[in-house]
Design a protein around this motif. Sequence first.
Motif, PDB file in Angstrom:
ATOM      1  N   VAL A   1      66.103  28.555 -45.244  1.00 29.08           N
ATOM      2  CA  VAL A   1      64.835  29.241 -45.460  1.00 29.08           C
ATOM      3  C   VAL A   1      63.890  28.791 -44.345  1.00 29.08           C
ATOM      4  O   VAL A   1      63.820  27.601 -44.035  1.00 29.08           O
ATOM      5  N   PRO A   2      63.203  29.711 -43.679  1.00 28.21           N
ATOM      6  CA  PRO A   2      62.374  29.331 -42.527  1.00 28.21           C
ATOM      7  C   PRO A   2      61.159  28.499 -42.940  1.00 28.21           C
ATOM      8  O   PRO A   2      60.308  28.965 -43.700  1.00 28.21           O
ATOM      9  N   ILE A   3      61.091  27.276 -42.433  1.00 30.00           N
ATOM     10  CA  ILE A   3      59.965  26.394 -42.760  1.00 30.00           C
ATOM     11  C   ILE A   3      59.393  25.714 -41.519  1.00 30.00           C
ATOM     12  O   ILE A   3      58.540  24.834 -41.635  1.00 30.00           O
ATOM     13  N   ASP A   4      59.848  26.121 -40.339  1.00 30.23           N
ATOM     14  CA  ASP A   4      59.354  25.474 -39.126  1.00 30.23           C
ATOM     15  C   ASP A   4      57.857  25.686 -38.930  1.00 30.23           C
ATOM     16  O   ASP A   4      57.172  24.818 -38.385  1.00 30.23           O
ATOM     17  N   ASP A   5      57.357  26.833 -39.349  1.00 28.69           N
ATOM     18  CA  ASP A   5      55.916  27.060 -39.208  1.00 28.69           C
ATOM     19  C   ASP A   5      55.122  26.082 -40.075  1.00 28.69           C
ATOM     20  O   ASP A   5      54.035  25.630 -39.686  1.00 28.69           O
ATOM     21  N   ILE A   6      55.686  25.720 -41.234  1.00 29.30           N
ATOM     22  CA  ILE A   6      55.018  24.749 -42.109  1.00 29.30           C
ATOM     23  C   ILE A   6      55.065  23.360 -41.474  1.00 29.30           C
ATOM     24  O   ILE A   6      54.079  22.612 -41.514  1.00 29.30           O
ATOM     25  N   ARG A   7      56.216  23.022 -40.892  1.00 26.80           N
ATOM     26  CA  ARG A   7      56.333  21.733 -40.193  1.00 26.80           C
ATOM     27  C   ARG A   7      55.322  21.641 -39.055  1.00 26.80           C
ATOM     28  O   ARG A   7      54.652  20.613 -38.882  1.00 26.80           O
ATOM     29  N   GLU A   8      55.210  22.717 -38.291  1.00 24.80           N
ATOM     30  CA  GLU A   8      54.271  22.716 -37.169  1.00 24.80           C
ATOM     31  C   GLU A   8      52.826  22.593 -37.648  1.00 24.80           C
ATOM     32  O   GLU A   8      52.011  21.895 -37.025  1.00 24.80           O
ATOM     33  N   THR A   9      52.521  23.255 -38.749  1.00 24.82           N
ATOM     34  CA  THR A   9      51.168  23.158 -39.303  1.00 24.82           C
ATOM     35  C   THR A   9      50.866  21.733 -39.755  1.00 24.82           C
ATOM     36  O   THR A   9      49.758  21.220 -39.545  1.00 24.82           O
ATOM     37  N   LEU A  10      51.852  21.093 -40.367  1.00 22.74           N
ATOM     38  CA  LEU A  10      51.678  19.709 -40.808  1.00 22.74           C
ATOM     39  C   LEU A  10      51.444  18.790 -39.616  1.00 22.74           C
ATOM     40  O   LEU A  10      50.519  17.960 -39.624  1.00 22.74           O
ATOM     41  N   ALA A  11      52.279  18.924 -38.592  1.00 24.84           N
ATOM     42  CA  ALA A  11      52.121  18.086 -37.398  1.00 24.84           C
ATOM     43  C   ALA A  11      50.763  18.329 -36.746  1.00 24.84           C
ATOM     44  O   ALA A  11      50.064  17.381 -36.351  1.00 24.84           O
ATOM     45  N   THR A  12      50.386  19.594 -36.651  1.00 27.48           N
ATOM     46  CA  THR A  12      49.100  19.934 -36.037  1.00 27.48           C
ATOM     47  C   THR A  12      47.946  19.329 -36.816  1.00 27.48           C
ATOM     48  O   THR A  12      46.994  18.793 -36.230  1.00 27.48           O
ATOM     49  N   ARG A  13      48.040  19.398 -38.136  1.00 32.18           N
ATOM     50  CA  ARG A  13      46.955  18.870 -38.960  1.00 32.18           C
ATOM     51  C   ARG A  13      46.801  17.364 -38.781  1.00 32.18           C
ATOM     52  O   ARG A  13      45.679  16.851 -38.659  1.00 32.18           O
ATOM     53  N   VAL A  14      47.909  16.641 -38.738  1.00 29.58           N
ATOM     54  CA  VAL A  14      47.837  15.188 -38.558  1.00 29.58           C
ATOM     55  C   VAL A  14      47.239  14.850 -37.194  1.00 29.58           C
ATOM     56  O   VAL A  14      46.389  13.954 -37.077  1.00 29.58           O
ATOM     57  N   LEU A  15      47.658  15.563 -36.168  1.00 30.87           N
ATOM     58  CA  LEU A  15      47.114  15.311 -34.831  1.00 30.87           C
ATOM     59  C   LEU A  15      45.634  15.695 -34.765  1.00 30.87           C
ATOM     60  O   LEU A  15      44.851  15.057 -34.046  1.00 30.87           O
ATOM     61  N   GLU A  16      45.253  16.722 -35.510  1.00 30.95           N
ATOM     62  CA  GLU A  16      43.834  17.085 -35.578  1.00 30.95           C
ATOM     63  C   GLU A  16      43.019  15.977 -36.242  1.00 30.95           C
ATOM     64  O   GLU A  16      41.900  15.667 -35.800  1.00 30.95           O
ATOM     65  N   LEU A  17      43.571  15.401 -37.300  1.00 29.57           N
ATOM     66  CA  LEU A  17      42.874  14.298 -37.966  1.00 29.57           C
ATOM     67  C   LEU A  17      42.670  13.129 -37.003  1.00 29.57           C
ATOM     68  O   LEU A  17      41.587  12.525 -36.963  1.00 29.57           O
ATOM     69  N   ALA A  18      43.709  12.830 -36.235  1.00 28.71           N
ATOM     70  CA  ALA A  18      43.589  11.749 -35.250  1.00 28.71           C
ATOM     71  C   ALA A  18      42.537  12.097 -34.202  1.00 28.71           C
ATOM     72  O   ALA A  18      41.756  11.235 -33.772  1.00 28.71           O
ATOM     73  N   GLY A  19      42.498  13.378 -33.794  1.00 29.33           N
ATOM     74  CA  GLY A  19      41.492  13.810 -32.824  1.00 29.33           C
ATOM     75  C   GLY A  19      40.081  13.689 -33.376  1.00 29.33           C
ATOM     76  O   GLY A  19      39.151  13.264 -32.669  1.00 29.33           O
ATOM     77  N   GLU A  20      39.916  14.064 -34.643  1.00 32.21           N
ATOM     78  CA  GLU A  20      38.603  13.925 -35.278  1.00 32.21           C
ATOM     79  C   GLU A  20      38.185  12.460 -35.336  1.00 32.21           C
ATOM     80  O   GLU A  20      37.007  12.124 -35.122  1.00 32.21           O
ATOM     81  N   ALA A  21      39.146  11.599 -35.627  1.00 32.25           N
ATOM     82  CA  ALA A  21      38.842  10.164 -35.696  1.00 32.25           C
ATOM     83  C   ALA A  21      38.442   9.628 -34.321  1.00 32.25           C
ATOM     84  O   ALA A  21      37.516   8.811 -34.206  1.00 32.25           O
ATOM     85  N   ARG A  22      39.114  10.081 -33.277  1.00 34.47           N
ATOM     86  CA  ARG A  22      38.761   9.612 -31.923  1.00 34.47           C
ATOM     87  C   ARG A  22      37.363  10.088 -31.528  1.00 34.47           C
ATOM     88  O   ARG A  22      36.602   9.349 -30.891  1.00 34.47           O
ATOM     89  N   ALA A  23      37.047  11.331 -31.896  1.00 40.96           N
ATOM     90  CA  ALA A  23      35.708  11.841 -31.586  1.00 40.96           C
ATOM     91  C   ALA A  23      34.643  11.020 -32.312  1.00 40.96           C
ATOM     92  O   ALA A  23      33.589  10.702 -31.743  1.00 40.96           O
ATOM     93  N   ALA A  24      34.924  10.661 -33.554  1.00 40.22           N
ATOM     94  CA  ALA A  24      33.978   9.834 -34.306  1.00 40.22           C
ATOM     95  C   ALA A  24      33.890   8.434 -33.711  1.00 40.22           C
ATOM     96  O   ALA A  24      32.810   7.827 -33.665  1.00 40.22           O
TER      97      ALA A  24
END
Length: 243
Positions: free
Chosen positions: A33-56
């Motif tokens: 069942v195709p779930i790569d888009d979900i994996r990519e969204t998860l990875a992107t979200r975690v990296l976004e959180l790290a980016g938000e933390a660096r900006a702060a």
Amino acid sequence: MSTVKIPMPLRVPELAPSLGRVVVPRRVAEPWVPIDDIRETLATRVLELAGEARAAAAGEDRERVLDAVSRRAWLAAWEQAVRRVADRVIEALDGRIERAARRVRMPHRRWRRRLLSTPEKRAVTARLATGGEPFVAALDALDAVAARVRDASVLDKAAHAEWQEALRGAARRLEAAWLALEAVAAEEERRWNPEIEALERWRPSLWPVLVLWAPLAAALVWLGLVLGGYVPAPLWLAARLGF
């Protein structure tokens, strides 16, 4: 003489290497069942959180740094991914059940009862989430370290290093949790295959046909014997047929 406590500047480490196969999958075969888009969204979200933390961190806003990569933020991203994968798996299973039923011309009401029930859907979601237990434990550890680093001074280098390692550890556990989720998703297909194969072997029952057509067939045979002169015709039939 009192000393001035200078807060420890927080530096968010690079998390992509620790996320591993959440960022770059390495598989022999694609998931059923195709779930790569979900994996990519998860990875992107975690990296976004790290980016938000660096900006702060650049703005020396410690609370925002800790909140951006907090247990709550990580867990929300993971739980959303689990729910989306569960929905995708359930939809795929229901689709296979429906297609199999239509191929054998099973009545609509009957195959609708074969679709996953609400308890079965909950069970699928729960099984998919089981691989996340070590990840949740890592988040608990991160939460405890974050409480210590919140008030750390520039002299508390060990606390800062421990917090950074806790972030990397959470990322590594997230990778393991995702791989476990993929394995459970594959197992769900195997779990439901016998049910779907049994559905494909389904055939309509013959007894309604026998009940309806046997008397008619017997009547036609009897009429044929009468018309052929092998059986005497009743008076009412003889009168009608002019015998």
